[in-house]
Scaffold this active site. Sequence first.
Site, mmCIF file in Angstrom:
data_model
loop_
_atom_site.group_PDB
_atom_site.id
_atom_site.type_symbol
_atom_site.label_atom_id
_atom_site.label_comp_id
_atom_site.label_asym_id
_atom_site.label_seq_id
_atom_site.Cartn_x
_atom_site.Cartn_y
_atom_site.Cartn_z
ATOM 1 N N SER A 179 0.822 -1.214 0.000
ATOM 2 C CA SER A 179 0.000 0.000 0.000
ATOM 3 C C SER A 179 0.856 1.263 0.000
ATOM 4 C CB SER A 179 -0.902 0.004 1.241
ATOM 5 O OG SER A 179 -1.558 1.249 1.326
ATOM 6 N N SER A 234 -0.486 4.091 0.892
ATOM 7 C CA SER A 234 -1.153 5.022 1.812
ATOM 8 C C SER A 234 -0.277 5.479 2.982
ATOM 9 C CB SER A 234 -2.458 4.412 2.333
ATOM 10 O OG SER A 234 -3.382 4.337 1.280
ATOM 11 N N LYS A 291 -13.497 -3.938 2.111
ATOM 12 C CA LYS A 291 -14.342 -2.747 1.917
ATOM 13 C C LYS A 291 -15.840 -3.017 2.078
ATOM 14 C CE LYS A 291 -11.426 -0.004 -1.153
ATOM 15 N NZ LYS A 291 -11.403 0.817 -2.367
ATOM 16 N N ASN A 302 -14.311 2.904 2.408
ATOM 17 C CA ASN A 302 -12.837 2.927 2.340
ATOM 18 C C ASN A 302 -12.226 3.806 3.422
ATOM 19 O OD1 ASN A 302 -13.335 5.516 1.322
ATOM 20 N ND2 ASN A 302 -11.478 5.452 0.096
ATOM 21 N N ASP A 360 -13.623 7.125 -2.453
ATOM 22 C CA ASP A 360 -13.009 6.716 -3.727
ATOM 23 C C ASP A 360 -13.541 7.540 -4.912
ATOM 24 O OD1 ASP A 360 -11.246 4.743 -2.825
ATOM 25 O OD2 ASP A 360 -12.784 3.186 -2.871
ATOM 26 N N ALA A 416 -17.543 -3.558 -14.098
ATOM 27 C CA ALA A 416 -18.756 -3.424 -13.282
ATOM 28 C C ALA A 416 -18.516 -3.988 -11.880
ATOM 29 C CB ALA A 416 -19.919 -4.145 -13.959
ATOM 30 N N GLY A 417 -17.252 -3.967 -11.417
ATOM 31 C CA GLY A 417 -16.907 -4.467 -10.089
ATOM 32 C C GLY A 417 -17.000 -3.370 -9.041
ATOM 33 N N GLY A 444 -4.188 6.056 -12.382
ATOM 34 C CA GLY A 444 -4.821 5.853 -11.086
ATOM 35 C C GLY A 444 -4.150 6.517 -9.899
HETATM 36 P P1 ATR Z 1 -12.769 -4.377 -8.375
HETATM 37 O O1 ATR Z 1 -13.458 -4.437 -7.059
HETATM 38 O O2 ATR Z 1 -11.300 -4.029 -8.307
HETATM 39 O O3 ATR Z 1 -13.480 -3.536 -9.374
HETATM 40 P P2 ATR Z 1 -13.821 -6.916 -9.285
HETATM 41 O O4 ATR Z 1 -15.061 -6.714 -8.472
HETATM 42 O O5 ATR Z 1 -13.174 -8.246 -9.266
HETATM 43 O O6 ATR Z 1 -12.683 -5.899 -8.881
HETATM 44 O O7 ATR Z 1 -14.156 -6.513 -10.804
HETATM 45 C C1 ATR Z 1 -13.250 -6.672 -11.797
HETATM 46 C C2 ATR Z 1 -13.803 -6.097 -13.109
HETATM 47 O O8 ATR Z 1 -12.813 -6.305 -14.114
HETATM 48 C C3 ATR Z 1 -15.054 -6.788 -13.599
HETATM 49 O O9 ATR Z 1 -15.838 -5.868 -14.298
HETATM 50 C C4 ATR Z 1 -14.489 -7.852 -14.541
HETATM 51 O O10 ATR Z 1 -15.380 -8.273 -15.539
HETATM 52 P P3 ATR Z 1 -16.390 -9.495 -15.273
HETATM 53 O O11 ATR Z 1 -17.527 -8.948 -14.448
HETATM 54 O O12 ATR Z 1 -16.821 -9.939 -16.614
HETATM 55 O O13 ATR Z 1 -15.603 -10.561 -14.529
HETATM 56 C C5 ATR Z 1 -13.373 -7.076 -15.170
HETATM 57 N N1 ATR Z 1 -12.357 -7.946 -15.737
HETATM 58 C C6 ATR Z 1 -11.448 -8.689 -15.074
HETATM 59 N N2 ATR Z 1 -10.661 -9.366 -15.930
HETATM 60 C C7 ATR Z 1 -11.087 -9.042 -17.185
HETATM 61 C C8 ATR Z 1 -10.673 -9.403 -18.515
HETATM 62 N N3 ATR Z 1 -9.633 -10.218 -18.719
HETATM 63 N N4 ATR Z 1 -11.329 -8.843 -19.554
HETATM 64 C C9 ATR Z 1 -12.354 -7.995 -19.346
HETATM 65 N N5 ATR Z 1 -12.805 -7.620 -18.127
HETATM 66 C C10 ATR Z 1 -12.179 -8.130 -17.066
#
Ligand code: ATR
Length: 283
Positions: free
Chosen positions: A20, A22, A71, A92, A107, A133-134, A249
């Site tokens: 980290s 931070s 989180k 966070n 964030d 969408a994570g 970032g």
């Molecule tokens: P975070 O909390 O860091 O956002 P996460 O919840 O694991 O991490 O989400 C990761 C994101 O990266 C998701 O949108 C994932 O897509 P999926 O929902 O289809 O899994 C995306 N992601 C990870 N690896 C990927 C890849 N190789 N190609 C495209 N999208 C990817």
Amino acid sequence: MNTKSDSRLCAVIGHPISHSASPAMHNKAYEEANLDFSYVGIDVHPDDLGPALERFKAEGFKGFNVTVPLKEKIIPFLDDVDSLAVSIGAVNTVVNERGRLVGYNTDGRGFIHALTEDLGFDCRGKRVAIIGAGGAARALAFTLLQAFVSELYILNRTVKRANDLCLDLNNDKVFALDINLDESFSVLEDCDLVINTTSVGMYPLVDACPLSSMEWVSDKHCVVDIIYKPKETLFLKEAGKKGAKLSNGAGMLAGQGMLAYEYFTGQETSYQLMKGEVEKNGK
Ligand code: ATR
């Protein structure tokens, strides 16, 4: 670490925590302000979260930041959570307010601060696309809507996840798209800001790009990657070749840290100073 008994202790908790940025960021800001605060990284396993929080209260921690994978898990343990963090479903930043642990999410607001400082970008009335969408995408999406974007597109490999996020956002300006379709690239052409929130392109797998085409980019775009290791991902490199304005970032990390610092100390600090510390840690 400052071990004086009158020091104000802050921390970042997560698992693992050793990489980290931070502690360096916050301690540098305390030093500049001549504040008797100190900030440490503490590895907390998810199974140990409840007892760890009790310990932090007993030891009089002023506050702490929360990172992966805690989180979301921390929410049930807190005494209060502000409404934006409840919507995002993640915290966070936690402030110890006279023995009550109160959770916030800085964030998204940190990200918007970075956009303003680094790119002069004002979200109001703009078309914005988020790739992913994570958890990170959720924090940005809720905050960008609060900042009055005109349209928000969520592009994801798993379209169901993008649809689920759109349902949670519950706003008629928000649309889910499949990351792999040509028609999604046409939408990106007309966006003002495109943000990668996936981990694709992060060190050490730096030869990967989250999109199969970067043909949509032009010099009217702002393109941001929330990855800061490497400083320039393949996604940013390709966008840069087309003349887009770029940001990585380090800005979001510094922005969220700057806002957390304000919660902990009651004072303002310099975004640029914090960003400089993050950049020293970037590869
Ligand atoms: P975070 O909390 O860091 O956002 P996460 O919840 O694991 O991490 O989400 C990761 C994101 O990266 C998701 O949108 C994932 O897509 P999926 O929902 O289809 O899994 C995306 N992601 C990870 N690896 C990927 C890849 N190789 N190609 C495209 N999208 C990817």
